[in-house]
Design an enzyme around this catalytic site. Sequence first.
Site, mmCIF file in Angstrom:
data_model
loop_
_atom_site.group_PDB
_atom_site.id
_atom_site.type_symbol
_atom_site.label_atom_id
_atom_site.label_comp_id
_atom_site.label_asym_id
_atom_site.label_seq_id
_atom_site.Cartn_x
_atom_site.Cartn_y
_atom_site.Cartn_z
ATOM 1 N N SER A 300 60.151 71.263 -4.805
ATOM 2 C CA SER A 300 59.974 70.038 -5.220
ATOM 3 C C SER A 300 58.834 69.357 -4.393
ATOM 4 C CB SER A 300 60.843 69.408 -4.954
ATOM 5 O OG SER A 300 60.997 68.310 -5.210
ATOM 6 N N ASP A 311 45.316 74.817 -7.503
ATOM 7 C CA ASP A 311 44.340 74.825 -8.969
ATOM 8 C C ASP A 311 43.501 74.118 -8.402
ATOM 9 O OD1 ASP A 311 46.883 75.424 -9.983
ATOM 10 O OD2 ASP A 311 46.758 73.259 -11.011
ATOM 11 N N LYS A 325 61.892 74.162 -8.360
ATOM 12 C CA LYS A 325 61.788 72.833 -9.136
ATOM 13 C C LYS A 325 60.733 71.842 -9.607
ATOM 14 C CE LYS A 325 64.980 68.794 -7.985
ATOM 15 N NZ LYS A 325 63.476 67.437 -7.635
#
Length: 445
Positions: A300, A311, A325
């Site tokens: 999460s 990224d 998740k």
Amino acid sequence: MKNPRNLAAKLSLPILGALLFLAIAVWQLPDGVAGKSQQDTYRHLETFANVLHIVQQSYVEEIDAEEAIQGAIRGMLQALDPHSSFLRADDFKELQMETKGTFTGIGIEISMRDGVLTVVSPIEGTPAFRQGLRAADRIVRIDGESTKDISLMEAVKKLRGPKGTEVVVSIMREGWTEFRDITIVRDLIPIHSVRSKWLEPGYAHIRISNFQAKTTRDFRTALEDLQKEQEISGLVLDLRNNPGGLLDQAVQLTDVFLERGIIVSTKGRIREQNMIFEATGNGPAYRFPIVVLVNEGSASASEIVAGALQDHQRAMIIGTPTFGKGSVQTIIPLNDGAGLRLTTARYYTPSGVSIQAKGITPDVEVRNDDPALLENRDGAKPPHQILRERDLPHHIDNDTDAQRQSRESNGEEDELQQQLARDRQLQSALMLLKGVQVFGERTRL
């Protein structure tokens, strides 16, 4: 409904009130959200009312209408996905306490897998962690009572309790032939989710166990305290076995290291759930390289942080693939003090990738295969049995104590060296950071 007058004559006031609430809720749904026509929904509500009336009139014992209706609501939400649930008023208060970090219990994140209560991740430093509970352990009994078909909130109630009291959990683990009873003494779960220390001069380690209301504030304080002692040449951000927590804290913590760009975006079925969270660039510009440690217990909010830093090429990710998740739960309060925890959106990394049921793939995969970490009580080494989001029934599919440099004794130094010797992931992170400094090719990873 076909015969509203006849039906009304049959039903008690509590049932009529519940049906009226449901009918209003259906009527107020935004266009396109209700799915089938409202008339179909009313027809199904009539079936529900008829069944409830029959049960109330003919069941072998007198039933409580409120209990029956709440049970029906719980069943409806359990059929959606593993993270949606109905919260009674006391359950709702428990959840609010949890996000503030002021509860007592054993310290684990749990979910349901094939109808069995399963450990997602133990929280570091808690009683469950010290007793050796691991991700993917199945809790088959609590204090001798079976957990089959138990709800998550019911399990939470049984596992929590006053500090110093005991709870016996019966654990089944891959590789074991029978379950084992483990007695755990409840304690105050650490309020502070941030711990920091020096691994070597210049190389800092900050561990985040979960994301609570004060996590980012405590994280900034830890960074400032470390930098007051000496310049940070490299940081290991440890998110292993971090089950997540508050979305806003994950965003704010990531913002500490990004000057611009998207941190995370969410997409749901209604416009209000489509959001983009971007870096503000208002904080100090930290230039030191970062390695983020993750494993199968990272879920999460911790996946949001790892995904964004990966990224943006702001950090190197080391460890094993994360839990996966990638969904957002919204807490919706109800008038009677109860609440709904409802999955309302998926979240996406800055590159537009959903990690739901997939997880974050590390840049460098390193497993902790030290026998001391994997050994069962009987000395056998179990195979890697990893529980991730994709293993949960009804999961949503993917659609695309600061330790200072000047230590007080050699004992602390020895303890740190022993930790590095057995923790291959942490060892790899430190080696990578030192290599970046030695070669001096880039200021960032």
